[in-house]
Design an enzyme around this catalytic site. Sequence first.
Site, short mmCIF file in Angstrom:
data_model
loop_
_atom_site.label_atom_id
_atom_site.label_comp_id
_atom_site.label_asym_id
_atom_site.label_seq_id
_atom_site.Cartn_x
_atom_site.Cartn_y
_atom_site.Cartn_z
N ASP A 137 -3.76 -0.29 -10.17
CA ASP A 137 -4.53 -1.11 -9.85
C ASP A 137 -6.05 -0.35 -10.03
OD1 ASP A 137 -5.87 -3.48 -7.98
OD2 ASP A 137 -6.83 -1.90 -7.12
N GLU B 99 -2.99 -5.70 -13.96
CA GLU B 99 -3.70 -6.99 -13.74
C GLU B 99 -4.41 -7.35 -14.86
OE1 GLU B 99 -5.22 -7.86 -9.22
OE2 GLU B 99 -5.93 -6.11 -9.84
N ASP C 46 -6.55 -0.83 -2.35
CA ASP C 46 -5.99 -0.40 -3.58
C ASP C 46 -4.63 -0.04 -3.94
OD1 ASP C 46 -8.55 -1.22 -4.49
OD2 ASP C 46 -9.35 1.10 -4.52
#
Length: 251
Positions: A56, A157, A238
């Site tokens: 992340d 992501e 996170d």
Amino acid sequence: MKLPRIGIVKTYEILPSVPVKNVTISKGGDNWYISFKYDECQPKPPTKKRAVIGVDVGINALATCSDGTKFANVKAYKQAKKQLTRYQRRLNKKEPASKNRAKAVKKLAKAHKKADATPRRLTAQGNAHQAVADIRAEALHKVTTWLAKNHSTIVIEDLKVSGMLKNHKLASAIADCGFYEFKRQLSYKCEWYGNELVIADRFYPSSQLCSHCGQKHKMPLYKRIYECGNCGFEADRDFNAAVNLENYVDK
């Protein structure tokens, strides 16, 4: 290095004794750089320490991994912003085409080079057409190389950086992180080391899902701790998102 019309120039680093494909010479600040391409045998991929890892990326921490590893965000531009502003003001006060202005341009270009920020006004004048990504690139290379060398599958992501930059309150901090460069480096390094890079769907709610039970909760930006009302699980937001990204490959 022998250059056409210039002759022999000495380089700061030792160059490998290999046939060179092509050479590019560039200038950053008042420094000159030589980059070149050559054929190299692909090394044997190193033994992976972990099969799958979720990553992340964010502003507070550049990268938070599902194994608990965190990489701090150097925030190169923010740290040098005051110095850059001071040099820019000095430059604006100099007479056009004067020697003092040329000196001020060099000082500003040096500061931009250290801060890894593209000097847009200098670019328009043609005095420093490219700022070399020193601080930020070094941090990004360390993270992406570690990820590519030690993990078979890396899940990140699909961030829409252009859309994130529309948030004027966070635009400067987001630009300072280098999210696009992070993804770019990871893409080609995964090819080098024979890894798989998985890009999670842009609408996958990695920050809102509980990595323990899968329950979905709303998570505003100011909340840094994920608290699940269903199972009572608590974790750094996170880290929770990174674990969800690791679990993404099983979905």
